[in-house]
Design a protein around this motif. Structure first.
Motif, short mmCIF file in Angstrom:
data_model
loop_
_atom_site.label_atom_id
_atom_site.label_comp_id
_atom_site.label_asym_id
_atom_site.label_seq_id
_atom_site.Cartn_x
_atom_site.Cartn_y
_atom_site.Cartn_z
N SER A 79 -14.07 0.20 -7.48
CA SER A 79 -13.54 1.28 -6.65
C SER A 79 -11.92 1.35 -6.64
N HIS A 138 -12.40 8.76 -8.14
CA HIS A 138 -11.77 9.43 -7.40
C HIS A 138 -12.92 9.58 -6.18
N HIS A 198 -10.26 -2.26 -7.55
CA HIS A 198 -11.06 -3.16 -7.08
C HIS A 198 -12.23 -3.50 -7.61
N THR A 238 -8.23 1.16 -4.94
CA THR A 238 -7.56 0.26 -3.91
C THR A 238 -6.62 1.51 -3.11
N GLU A 239 -6.07 1.14 -2.08
CA GLU A 239 -5.40 2.04 -1.43
C GLU A 239 -4.08 2.39 -2.26
N LEU A 240 -3.50 1.62 -3.26
CA LEU A 240 -2.57 2.04 -4.32
C LEU A 240 -3.08 2.94 -5.40
N THR A 266 -3.76 10.46 -6.22
CA THR A 266 -2.99 11.95 -5.44
C THR A 266 -1.89 12.04 -6.33
N GLU A 282 -5.78 4.80 -4.94
CA GLU A 282 -5.90 6.29 -4.08
C GLU A 282 -4.55 7.04 -4.37
N ALA A 283 -3.60 6.34 -4.08
CA ALA A 283 -2.39 6.87 -3.93
C ALA A 283 -1.76 7.42 -5.42
#
Length: 117
Positions: free
Chosen positions: A81, A32, A67, A83-85, A91, A87-88
């Motif tokens: 790291s 995170h 990723h 990905t955008e998915l 959250t 990070e969602a």
């Protein structure tokens, strides 16, 4: 080879398929705050074996939430790291972590009270 799912019954079914297991949520949480190398992740996720960490990272990568970046240098360097998915997903997991933190003592007390010796 694992069977590839072609459908889910609901959104929770899909989410649990991606994050299910003991180690995946802990790996996601370790990522995170940014990119980490394999050794850093192994230190952040206490108790996970190297084999299991590799397997779980591969599954998370296949699901598109992690990723993996390979740097062609000597010695080789690999970084992981979100990905955008991913990070969602982190959250979405945040309230679950807050719930666990708020009720840790009660959960432990219940486990002690109901343990079979």
């Amino acid at each position: 080879m694992a069977k590839v799912r072609t459908s889910y019954h609901c959104g929770l079914d899909a989410a649990v398929d991606v994050v299910g297991g003991k180690w995946k949520p802990l790996i996601l949480w370790a990522l995170h705050d940014g990119t980490h190398r394999f050794g850093e992740l192994k230190r952040h996720v206490a108790g996970v074996s190297e084999k299991m960490l590799i397997q779980q990272l591969r599954e998370l990568e296949a699901d598109g939430v992690v990723h993996r970046e390979v740097y062609r240098e000597v010695p080789p360097r690999v970084e992981y790291s979100l990905t955008e998915l991913g990070e969602a997903l982190n959250t979405a997991l945040l309230p679950l972590g807050e719930w666990g933190a708020a009720y840790t003592e009660q959960i432990l007390a219940n486990k002690r009270a109901n343990s079979v010796v």
